[in-house]
Design a protein around this motif. Structure first.
Motif, PDB file in Angstrom:
ATOM      1  N   PRO A  74      72.755  26.226  50.475  1.00 54.11           N
ATOM      2  CA  PRO A  74      71.419  26.459  49.925  1.00 54.11           C
ATOM      3  C   PRO A  74      71.378  27.729  49.080  1.00 54.11           C
ATOM      4  O   PRO A  74      72.060  28.710  49.396  1.00 54.11           O
ATOM      5  CB  PRO A  74      70.529  26.601  51.167  1.00 54.11           C
ATOM      6  N   VAL A  75      70.578  27.705  48.021  1.00 47.74           N
ATOM      7  CA  VAL A  75      70.463  28.856  47.123  1.00 47.74           C
ATOM      8  C   VAL A  75      68.999  29.257  47.003  1.00 47.74           C
ATOM      9  O   VAL A  75      68.143  28.429  46.682  1.00 47.74           O
ATOM     10  CB  VAL A  75      71.026  28.541  45.724  1.00 47.74           C
ATOM     11  N   LEU A  76      68.734  30.529  47.270  1.00 47.83           N
ATOM     12  CA  LEU A  76      67.413  31.099  47.035  1.00 47.83           C
ATOM     13  C   LEU A  76      67.530  32.065  45.871  1.00 47.83           C
ATOM     14  O   LEU A  76      68.325  33.003  45.918  1.00 47.83           O
ATOM     15  CB  LEU A  76      66.902  31.808  48.287  1.00 47.83           C
ATOM     16  N   ILE A  77      66.771  31.822  44.826  1.00 42.75           N
ATOM     17  CA  ILE A  77      66.766  32.714  43.666  1.00 42.75           C
ATOM     18  C   ILE A  77      65.848  33.896  43.959  1.00 42.75           C
ATOM     19  O   ILE A  77      64.710  33.720  44.393  1.00 42.75           O
ATOM     20  CB  ILE A  77      66.277  31.981  42.398  1.00 42.75           C
ATOM     21  N   LEU A  78      66.363  35.114  43.736  1.00 40.77           N
ATOM     22  CA  LEU A  78      65.582  36.344  43.910  1.00 40.77           C
ATOM     23  C   LEU A  78      65.614  37.087  42.582  1.00 40.77           C
ATOM     24  O   LEU A  78      66.621  37.675  42.215  1.00 40.77           O
ATOM     25  CB  LEU A  78      66.185  37.197  45.027  1.00 40.77           C
ATOM     26  N   SER A  79      64.508  37.035  41.845  1.00 40.80           N
ATOM     27  CA  SER A  79      64.528  37.527  40.465  1.00 40.80           C
ATOM     28  C   SER A  79      63.166  38.083  40.066  1.00 40.80           C
ATOM     29  O   SER A  79      62.138  37.730  40.640  1.00 40.80           O
ATOM     30  CB  SER A  79      64.921  36.387  39.512  1.00 40.80           C
ATOM     31  N   SER A  80      63.192  38.943  39.071  1.00 42.14           N
ATOM     32  CA  SER A  80      61.942  39.487  38.531  1.00 42.14           C
ATOM     33  C   SER A  80      61.303  38.539  37.521  1.00 42.14           C
ATOM     34  O   SER A  80      60.175  38.772  37.088  1.00 42.14           O
ATOM     35  CB  SER A  80      62.208  40.844  37.865  1.00 42.14           C
ATOM     36  N   ARG A  81      61.997  37.476  37.152  1.00 39.93           N
ATOM     37  CA  ARG A  81      61.431  36.497  36.231  1.00 39.93           C
ATOM     38  C   ARG A  81      60.397  35.643  36.971  1.00 39.93           C
ATOM     39  O   ARG A  81      60.746  34.888  37.874  1.00 39.93           O
ATOM     40  CB  ARG A  81      62.520  35.600  35.654  1.00 39.93           C
ATOM     41  N   ALA A  82      59.131  35.786  36.575  1.00 41.00           N
ATOM     42  CA  ALA A  82      58.043  35.150  37.325  1.00 41.00           C
ATOM     43  C   ALA A  82      57.413  33.973  36.602  1.00 41.00           C
ATOM     44  O   ALA A  82      56.452  33.389  37.110  1.00 41.00           O
ATOM     45  CB  ALA A  82      56.965  36.192  37.640  1.00 41.00           C
ATOM     46  N   SER A  83      57.939  33.594  35.449  1.00 47.89           N
ATOM     47  CA  SER A  83      57.310  32.517  34.681  1.00 47.89           C
ATOM     48  C   SER A  83      57.530  31.164  35.338  1.00 47.89           C
ATOM     49  O   SER A  83      58.565  30.932  35.984  1.00 47.89           O
ATOM     50  CB  SER A  83      57.877  32.468  33.265  1.00 47.89           C
ATOM     51  N   PRO A  84      56.578  30.257  35.199  1.00 51.79           N
ATOM     52  CA  PRO A  84      56.761  28.907  35.743  1.00 51.79           C
ATOM     53  C   PRO A  84      58.000  28.224  35.174  1.00 51.79           C
ATOM     54  O   PRO A  84      58.672  27.466  35.878  1.00 51.79           O
ATOM     55  CB  PRO A  84      55.475  28.182  35.310  1.00 51.79           C
ATOM     56  N   PRO A 102      58.513  42.270  42.624  1.00 45.89           N
ATOM     57  CA  PRO A 102      58.762  42.842  43.954  1.00 45.89           C
ATOM     58  C   PRO A 102      58.389  41.852  45.044  1.00 45.89           C
ATOM     59  O   PRO A 102      57.501  41.015  44.868  1.00 45.89           O
ATOM     60  CB  PRO A 102      57.868  44.075  43.981  1.00 45.89           C
ATOM     61  N   TYR A 103      59.066  41.941  46.180  1.00 50.55           N
ATOM     62  CA  TYR A 103      58.851  40.986  47.257  1.00 50.55           C
ATOM     63  C   TYR A 103      58.627  41.713  48.573  1.00 50.55           C
ATOM     64  O   TYR A 103      58.949  42.902  48.716  1.00 50.55           O
ATOM     65  CB  TYR A 103      60.063  40.061  47.403  1.00 50.55           C
ATOM     66  N   ASP A 104      58.054  41.009  49.521  1.00 47.50           N
ATOM     67  CA  ASP A 104      57.889  41.537  50.867  1.00 47.50           C
ATOM     68  C   ASP A 104      59.109  41.136  51.690  1.00 47.50           C
ATOM     69  O   ASP A 104      59.481  39.956  51.727  1.00 47.50           O
ATOM     70  CB  ASP A 104      56.610  40.973  51.510  1.00 47.50           C
TER      71      ASP A 104
END
Length: 262
Positions: A74-84, A102-104
């Motif tokens: 499984p891959v979770l993307i963690l990025s500052s790119r917030a566009s749909p 930023p994330y919690d």
């Protein structure tokens, strides 16, 4: 659980590694797309947490190459790119979740655990086999309601057995899960850990939950009930080679000289 963190920024990688360690994850780090693909091919990770902006390729391409190579991690993307558009593209290439910076930290952990559970076929955060229960969220273990205190390594072994209950797991698979190819001890240490784990489960009333498959490894039966105290270890069939992760079979072959299960 083992995580591959794919992040080119050294400071961010250090901070995120510390956060994940604090909640019980083992973390390996890759700073480039090529390193990430190579490590995902070689090791059996529970999840990859990946930045999109990598120095040699986009994170999308890493996911695409892994899926083309039939790597199902499984891959979770963690990025500052917030566009749909960025999120849609990530999901279309094979990512399983997307968290924006930023994330919690608590939310990230919860979503990682949810992705891992779904990938293993679980919808709830509690793993169970008969009277044995393990909470992935709190890391609590109990047998018939009686709490069982485990060391970190014992917990990781039981977690792996429960996540893959019904499958025979080799010593090599346990070493990979516990040490990630780094400073691995002799394979006999797995026998020691399993022996101690069994004693703690038995003390809580869980007899013969972990089955020895002689000459192959250990497994936790899907129908484990923890009752028959005199039942001998069973000589159970091992899944066909194609049912095991390719890297496990490859690495196991390379380690034949280090000893088989006794």
């Amino acid at each position: 659980m083992r995580v591959l963190l794919v992040e080119p920024n050294t400071a961010l990688a250090s901070m995120e590694t510390s956060q994940l360690h604090a909640v019980g994850f083992m973390v390996d780090h890759a700073a480039s797309g090529h390193d990430a693909v190579a490590m995902l091919k070689l090791y059996d990770y529970d999840i990859a947490v990946m930045e999109l902006g990598l120095p040699d390729m986009e994170g999308y391409d890493v996911v695409r190459r892994c899926r083309a190579a039939r790597i199902t991690t499984p891959v979770l993307i963690l990025s500052s790119r917030a566009s749909p558009q960025a999120k849609v593209k990530a999901f279309s290439t094979g990512a399983d979740d997307y968290v924006t910076r930023p994330y919690d930290a608590m939310e990230l952990t919860a979503r990682m655990q949810a992705v891992i559970r779904r990938s293993k076929g679980y919808s709830e955060p509690t793993l169970q086999a008969g009277m044995l229960r393990l909470s992935l969220d709190s890391r609590d273990v109990s047998v018939n309601g009686r709490s069982v205190h485990l060391t970190g390594k014992e917990y990781m072994i039981l977690e792996l057995l429960l996540l893959r209950k019904g499958m025979v797991l080799t010593k090599d698979a346990f070493l990979n899960h516990l040490y990630g190819g780094m400073d691995e001890p002799e394979m006999k240490i797995i026998d020691v850990f399993v022996c101690k784990l069994r004693k703690k489960l038995q003390k809580a009333g869980g007899e013969n939950l972990i089955t020895t498959v002689w000459g192959q490894g250990y497994m936790l039966r899907d129908d484990a009930v923890g009752t028959d105290t005199n039942a001998p270890a069973m000589d159970l069939p091992v899944p066909a080679e194609g049912e095991l992760p390719p890297h496990v079979a490859a690495r196991a072959t390379s380690r034949d000289a280090r000893g088989s299960l006794t």
